[in-house]
Structure formats: C-alpha cells, structure tokens
Design a protein around this motif. Structure first.
Motif, PDB file in Angstrom:
ATOM      1  N   ASP A 310     -42.327  53.792 -42.259  1.00  0.00           N
ATOM      2  CA  ASP A 310     -40.890  54.052 -42.166  1.00  0.00           C
ATOM      3  C   ASP A 310     -40.508  55.278 -42.994  1.00  0.00           C
ATOM      4  OD1 ASP A 310     -37.939  53.588 -43.192  1.00  0.00           O
ATOM      5  OD2 ASP A 310     -38.154  52.375 -41.378  1.00  0.00           O
ATOM      6  N   MET A 311     -41.099  55.405 -44.174  1.00  0.00           N
ATOM      7  CA  MET A 311     -40.792  56.563 -45.034  1.00  0.00           C
ATOM      8  C   MET A 311     -41.233  57.867 -44.380  1.00  0.00           C
ATOM      9  SD  MET A 311     -41.445  55.216 -48.942  1.00  0.00           S
ATOM     10  CE  MET A 311     -43.022  54.427 -48.676  1.00  0.00           C
ATOM     11  N   GLN A 312     -42.415  57.864 -43.773  1.00  0.00           N
ATOM     12  CA  GLN A 312     -42.884  59.065 -43.084  1.00  0.00           C
ATOM     13  C   GLN A 312     -42.001  59.384 -41.884  1.00  0.00           C
ATOM     14  OE1 GLN A 312     -47.031  59.713 -42.196  1.00  0.00           O
ATOM     15  NE2 GLN A 312     -47.692  58.258 -43.765  1.00  0.00           N
ATOM     16  N   ALA A 313     -41.620  58.348 -41.136  1.00  0.00           N
ATOM     17  CA  ALA A 313     -40.800  58.557 -39.942  1.00  0.00           C
ATOM     18  C   ALA A 313     -39.467  59.207 -40.295  1.00  0.00           C
ATOM     19  CB  ALA A 313     -40.578  57.224 -39.231  1.00  0.00           C
ATOM     20  N   GLN A 314     -38.877  58.777 -41.408  1.00  0.00           N
ATOM     21  CA  GLN A 314     -37.612  59.391 -41.836  1.00  0.00           C
ATOM     22  C   GLN A 314     -37.801  60.884 -42.115  1.00  0.00           C
ATOM     23  OE1 GLN A 314     -35.284  57.192 -44.841  1.00  0.00           O
ATOM     24  NE2 GLN A 314     -36.580  55.420 -44.419  1.00  0.00           N
ATOM     25  N   THR A 315     -38.930  61.218 -42.731  1.00  0.00           N
ATOM     26  CA  THR A 315     -39.218  62.631 -43.026  1.00  0.00           C
ATOM     27  C   THR A 315     -39.379  63.438 -41.745  1.00  0.00           C
ATOM     28  OG1 THR A 315     -40.344  61.994 -45.069  1.00  0.00           O
ATOM     29  CG2 THR A 315     -40.818  64.193 -44.189  1.00  0.00           C
ATOM     30  N   ALA A 340     -46.761  50.984 -35.005  1.00  0.00           N
ATOM     31  CA  ALA A 340     -46.165  52.006 -34.135  1.00  0.00           C
ATOM     32  C   ALA A 340     -45.008  51.417 -33.333  1.00  0.00           C
ATOM     33  CB  ALA A 340     -47.229  52.579 -33.199  1.00  0.00           C
ATOM     34  N   GLY A 341     -45.184  50.183 -32.852  1.00  0.00           N
ATOM     35  CA  GLY A 341     -44.126  49.532 -32.093  1.00  0.00           C
ATOM     36  C   GLY A 341     -42.885  49.282 -32.930  1.00  0.00           C
ATOM     37  N   GLU A 345     -39.167  51.010 -32.366  1.00  0.00           N
ATOM     38  CA  GLU A 345     -37.941  50.223 -32.222  1.00  0.00           C
ATOM     39  C   GLU A 345     -36.846  50.710 -33.170  1.00  0.00           C
ATOM     40  OE1 GLU A 345     -39.047  46.188 -32.892  1.00  0.00           O
ATOM     41  OE2 GLU A 345     -40.287  46.058 -31.091  1.00  0.00           O
ATOM     42  N   ARG A 346     -37.226  51.083 -34.384  1.00  0.00           N
ATOM     43  CA  ARG A 346     -36.232  51.488 -35.383  1.00  0.00           C
ATOM     44  C   ARG A 346     -35.654  52.879 -35.112  1.00  0.00           C
ATOM     45  NH1 ARG A 346     -38.485  49.388 -41.299  1.00  0.00           N
ATOM     46  NH2 ARG A 346     -38.603  47.192 -40.751  1.00  0.00           N
ATOM     47  N   PHE A 347     -36.514  53.808 -34.664  1.00  0.00           N
ATOM     48  CA  PHE A 347     -36.085  55.205 -34.533  1.00  0.00           C
ATOM     49  C   PHE A 347     -35.906  55.650 -33.083  1.00  0.00           C
ATOM     50  CE2 PHE A 347     -37.970  54.885 -38.695  1.00  0.00           C
ATOM     51  CZ  PHE A 347     -37.191  55.714 -39.490  1.00  0.00           C
ATOM     52  N   HIS A 348     -36.412  54.885 -32.139  1.00  0.00           N
ATOM     53  CA  HIS A 348     -36.359  55.210 -30.708  1.00  0.00           C
ATOM     54  C   HIS A 348     -36.950  56.595 -30.425  1.00  0.00           C
ATOM     55  CE1 HIS A 348     -35.189  53.861 -26.775  1.00  0.00           C
ATOM     56  NE2 HIS A 348     -34.693  55.040 -26.491  1.00  0.00           N
ATOM     57  N   HIS A 349     -38.106  56.834 -30.996  1.00  0.00           N
ATOM     58  CA  HIS A 349     -38.914  58.025 -30.733  1.00  0.00           C
ATOM     59  C   HIS A 349     -40.309  57.560 -30.320  1.00  0.00           C
ATOM     60  CE1 HIS A 349     -36.794  61.645 -32.580  1.00  0.00           C
ATOM     61  NE2 HIS A 349     -35.972  60.656 -32.861  1.00  0.00           N
ATOM     62  N   PRO A 350     -41.039  58.362 -29.548  1.00  0.00           N
ATOM     63  CA  PRO A 350     -42.457  58.049 -29.349  1.00  0.00           C
ATOM     64  C   PRO A 350     -43.180  58.125 -30.692  1.00  0.00           C
ATOM     65  CG  PRO A 350     -41.719  59.729 -27.792  1.00  0.00           C
ATOM     66  CD  PRO A 350     -40.637  59.581 -28.819  1.00  0.00           C
ATOM     67  N   VAL A 351     -44.101  57.197 -30.933  1.00  0.00           N
ATOM     68  CA  VAL A 351     -44.759  57.104 -32.243  1.00  0.00           C
ATOM     69  C   VAL A 351     -46.263  56.904 -32.074  1.00  0.00           C
ATOM     70  CG1 VAL A 351     -44.907  55.813 -34.413  1.00  0.00           C
ATOM     71  CG2 VAL A 351     -42.694  56.068 -33.275  1.00  0.00           C
ATOM     72  N   VAL A 422     -31.314  58.301 -28.192  1.00  0.00           N
ATOM     73  CA  VAL A 422     -30.249  57.321 -28.398  1.00  0.00           C
ATOM     74  C   VAL A 422     -30.672  56.024 -27.724  1.00  0.00           C
ATOM     75  CG1 VAL A 422     -27.844  56.737 -27.951  1.00  0.00           C
ATOM     76  CG2 VAL A 422     -28.480  59.106 -28.466  1.00  0.00           C
ATOM     77  N   ASP A 423     -30.779  54.968 -28.506  1.00  0.00           N
ATOM     78  CA  ASP A 423     -31.186  53.675 -27.968  1.00  0.00           C
ATOM     79  C   ASP A 423     -30.005  53.068 -27.215  1.00  0.00           C
ATOM     80  OD1 ASP A 423     -32.499  51.396 -27.365  1.00  0.00           O
ATOM     81  OD2 ASP A 423     -32.660  50.630 -29.410  1.00  0.00           O
TER      82      ASP A 423
END
Length: 542
Positions: A310-315, A340-341, A345-351, A422-423
């Motif tokens: 989650d911390m990396q995703a925010q960055t 990854a799933g 779900e939290r950011f609605h980006h491919p991961v 946008v989810d």
C-alpha cells in the motif's frame, strides 16, 4: 435482446442444458486415445496447476480414469521449485517413471517447448486448458496462434474450437473430457454427477463468469455437496462447521477455496489431492485441520504484505504511474497475487506484485476491466522468462535487473486515462432498508449462485444514522454498525475492513450512505435481518 428462453435457462437451467462434450474440439480424439491407453494398460500421468482449479481438474481426471480401470497417477508442480505449469523437469521425471501418456489440466496451452520435449521423447501428450492461447502479431497486424505440438489440444479458447460456451474453468474442460471418455467407453455417465461439487468449487474459486454453463454447473454442484461420499471433502466441511449449513457460492470462494489454495501456496498442493483420495476419516480430519491452520498463517502473511504494498502504491500513484509494479523483498511469492488483488481494489489501477525467487523475480498481476493484462504483457514479452494468464489476472517471471525496464515500458505502453481509474459503482435499486423482509431475501436467492458476471443485486440507502460501532475478529477487520433509518427501522450493517481504515473514514460523522446486499443472520436459532455494506461514505447531517 434477452427473451423468455434465456430467462428460463437462467432461472431453471439444468444438466440437460450442458453441451455434448464432443462439441469441444479435441475431446473426441482425446477420448479415443485414452480409451486405447486404458485398454492397453498404459501408464497415464496428470500434471495440473497448484491452485484450486488445478487440483480439482486433477481430481476429476484421476477419478474418472481410475474408475474406468486406467493406470493413472498425478503430479502437481511445487510452486517454489517447479513454478507454474508443465516443464521439461516434470517430463523428465515422467520418462524416468516409464509414463506413457501425460494429460495436462488447467495448464499447458503456453508450454510449447515442454510439450515438444515430451513428444521428442516418445510420450503421448494431451493438453487440456482454458487459458488464453499465446499469439504473435504478424507484420500485417493479424494474430497467429502459438499452439503446443501435442497429440491433442483441448482449449475452448483456441480459434478452431466452435464450442458454444468457451468460458469454462480448467475443471470444466476436464469434466467434459471425462464425460466424452465415458461416452466413448460406453460407461454410465450419471456416475460422474458426484464430481460436480468439485467442479463447482473450482468454477467459483477460479473467478470465471458465472453465466451459461458455469452457472448451471455451480448450482448442480451446490445441490450435491452434502451428499458427497468423498471423505476428504467431508472433512473440509466438518472442520469449518459446515456439515449442516446451507452452502452457497460464498462458502466455496471464501472458506473452502482458500484452504485448498493455502496448501499450494505454503506447502504442496499434492497434500490436498491426497486428502481427496484419503479413505480414513480420522486422517482426513487431521489434514483438513492442518489446511485450515495453513490458511490462517497465509492470512497473517498477506496482511503484512498488503501494508507494505500500500505504501509503494501511494508513491506510484503520486508519481503518475498508470500501472503499479510493486516489488516486495522477502514476500512469500505464493501470496503475491492476493496482495495484487487487494491493492487493485483499493486504488483501481492494474497492479503487479513481484518478489524474489530462485531465478530472479516472480509475481502476479491483477487488472481492471479497461486493461487486458495478458495482451499488454505480450507487448513486452522479451522482458519475461515466463508469463501467461487472462485479461484480468496474470503471472510472470523476469530477471531482477530488468525490473525498472519492465516498470518503465509497461507504463509507457499504457493508454488508460484518469477516467479509467475511477471505480464506478453501479446500483441496481435505490431501496431504503425499511423495505427489507425475509421473504424478499428468499426471493433474491433464486438469482444465485452469485459471482463474476452474475453479481448480487446492489441496493443503496441514503443517510442511515450510526447509533453504535463494534469491532470483531482477530485482525479487527469486522465492523458491526447499529443503524437506524429516518423511518425508525433499526438494522445491523456489516463492513469487512481494517478498523483503522474505517475509523479514518468515519471521523466524528454520524450518518452513512451506502450500497448493500440484505442477508438473514442466524445465531443460536434466532433469525434477524442484516445488511452487508459494499461501498460507503459518511456525512455530518441526515
């Protein structure tokens, strides 16, 4: 246009609506080969994937061939040492063991080199799979399929296959093959109905569309699960207190399935396969309890990994990345896909979540509807030592020194816009909780089983007053709200989320607007109405 015929099939479809197996390309030919192998007492080995779909496919093939008198055994690759799918090492072992025929299930469609190796060494190779067929793009922009050189390739997604419903999971393809074999050998096809509960679990857990044949197969499997004679499956139900409980697709996807998966993630999936072959009830209960414990361990590891990811995703979100390529040092590679799933779900980006393996980096990706992960990976396939999957989920291996190149190129190729991130929540009915009754919930049950492409109806209520908040669970991730509508209706609402995240959203606000699905909560013989909250936000005033 949906007519009366389609509606009738949706509501009342049964096994008579499942296509004849010989309509799937390759099944007739494979059934003829296997009939001869069984009659000639040739040795047959099944090689499957290590997830739920793979294990269930394996069991369906093993049981069907075994009961026809075949000399059958199985191998399930070890996630850590073998990796995904069939490979030359597994084939070499089969040659040493004097195996005559290999059947793959839930894998093999992308294993051109491994299948070639098997053929070169005199093996009969039958590939059964349901994954997308690898392809190359020719100079004129058209696609050319790359099929493995097996004796028979069975995959309803290959271009030459005209099977009417190509969305079966791996176990669905395996089941149709066994049906075809029973027909070819003149055996009683009705005896295969005992395999439907295994097929239903695989279908739900592999998150294929719960439409058409998949929906029928899951319904029929659920109907039969309490009648199963399989001691291992009985044990799995028993350790979860589900022997008398009404089973639904949720139980497959969130209780039974994760226990089966945990074995392949943290131990070996062969333990689950052996559980289904176990004839001693006490031994089966012991193994089932061990699987349950493994899943609890997997949950704890996952929560730790999600926090770091989650911390990396925010960055990456702040840096403008459209596709998040996350590297988690020391993370157990088996839970990369789950993490990854969660981040998707939290950011609605491919991961993509990658971690260390013996041969570099290995990981899994989870996507959003607007982004075909498999196609985008194909565009940078030179980076990978191995990759495969679906539009919505994929796996890959690559050299560690190419991590930054992968992150850079996969983002440069990405054409997603801000609107795609946008989810979007689609509500079926804006319905106040005052209208919920037990009769209404019973009527909604006709629409089950729920899953991908047959989601639960989503209702909404604007501004319910939160009178009390209680938190449950070892991880404090079950939130119970005592709610009151403007008409005076009181009802409990459940949110499954970490307490800290929930408290941060709520603050000091007292009113919640939410989407929900109504359920009947049963406790010590007492029934009460409840809502499971899917999406929500808080406001100060009603």
């Amino acid at each position: 246009v949906i007519g009366d015929k389609q509606i009738k099939k949706y509501l009342y479809g049964n096994l008579n609506d499942i296509a004849h197996p010989f309509e799937m390309k390759g099944i007739k030919e494979a059934a003829q080969i296997l009939k001869n192998k069984i009659q000639e007492k040739k040795t047959i080995r099944i090689i499957s994937d290590y997830d739920v779909d793979g294990v269930m496919s394996n069991y369906i093939l093993w049981k069907g061939i075994h009961d026809l008198g075949g000399r059958i055994d199985f191998t399930i690759p070890n996630r850590m040492t073998d990796g995904y799918g069939i490979n030359e090492n597994l084939i070499s072992r089969a040659i040493e063991d004097k195996i005559d025929t290999i059947i793959t299930c839930d894998n093999g469609i992308a294993a051109k080199e491994a299948v070639s190796f098997g053929k070169e060494n005199g093996l009969t190779m039958i590939v059964t799979d349901h994954h997308d067929v690898p392809f190359e793009i020719k100079e004129d922009g058209t696609r050319k399929e790359i099929l493995p050189p097996a004796d028979v390739v069975i995959d309803p997604k290959q271009q030459a296959c005209t099977y009417a419903y190509p969305l079966l999971c791996g176990a669905g393809v395996a089941f149709q093959l066994i049906r075809g074999l029973y027909i070819e050998m003149g055996a009683n096809e009705e005896t295969l109905e005992e395999l439907l509960c295994f097929l239903a679990i695989a279908t739900v857990c592999d998150v294929v569309d719960l439409t058409g044949e998949n929906r029928i197969l899951v319904k029929e499997g659920i109907l039969r699960i309490h009648d199963t004679k399989n001691i291992g499956l009985q044990a799995l139900l028993s350790v979860h207190g589900m022997e008398e409980k009404e089973i639904r697709s949720y139980d497959f996807g969130f209780i039974i399935g994760p226990c089966i998966n945990a074995s392949g993630r943290l131990d070996t999936a062969e333990k689950v396969m052996n559980l289904f072959l176990e004839e001693n009830r006490e031994k089966a209960l012991s193994v089932a309890e061990h699987l349950k414990d493994l899943n609890e361990q997997r949950k704890r590891m996952t929560e730790d990994g999600v926090l770091k990811a989650d911390m990396q995703a925010q960055t990456y979100e702040q840096a403008g990345h459209k596709v998040f390529v996350i590297y988690l040092e020391g993370c157990h590679e088996s839970i990369a896909g789950i993490i990854a799933g969660r981040i998707r779900e939290r950011f609605h980006h491919p991961v993509f979540v990658l971690t260390d393996s013996e041969e570099g980096l290995k990981g899994s990706g989870r996507s959003i509807e607007e982004y075909s992960m498999f196609e985008e990976m194909t565009k940078v396939k030179d980076i990978f030592t191995k990759f495969g999957g679906h539009p919505m989920a994929a796996g890959c291996s690559l050299p560690k020194e190419r991590l930054e190149e992968f992150r850079k190129r996969i983002n440069e190729n990405c054409t997603l816009s801000k609107d795609d991130f946008v989810d979007k929540v689609h509500i079926d009915v804006d319905m106040p909780v005052d209208y919920i009754t037990i009769d209404l919930i019973d009527q909604l049950a006709v629409l089950e089983p729920f899953g991908k492409e047959n989601k639960k109806p989503l209702f909404a209520h604007r501004k319910l007053k939160v009178e009390r908040v209680r938190v449950f669970g070892k991880s404090k991730n079950v939130i119970k709200l005592a709610l009151k509508s403007s008409q005076g209706t009181r009802i409990d609402g459940m949110i499954f989320e970490e307490e800290d995240r929930f408290r941060e959203k709520m603050g000091n606000r007292k009113y919640i607007t939410c989407t929900y699905y109504p359920v009947i909560n049963e406790y010590q013989g007492y029934k009460s109405l409840q809502i499971h909250i899917q999406n929500y936000f808080f406001t100060e005033e009603a």
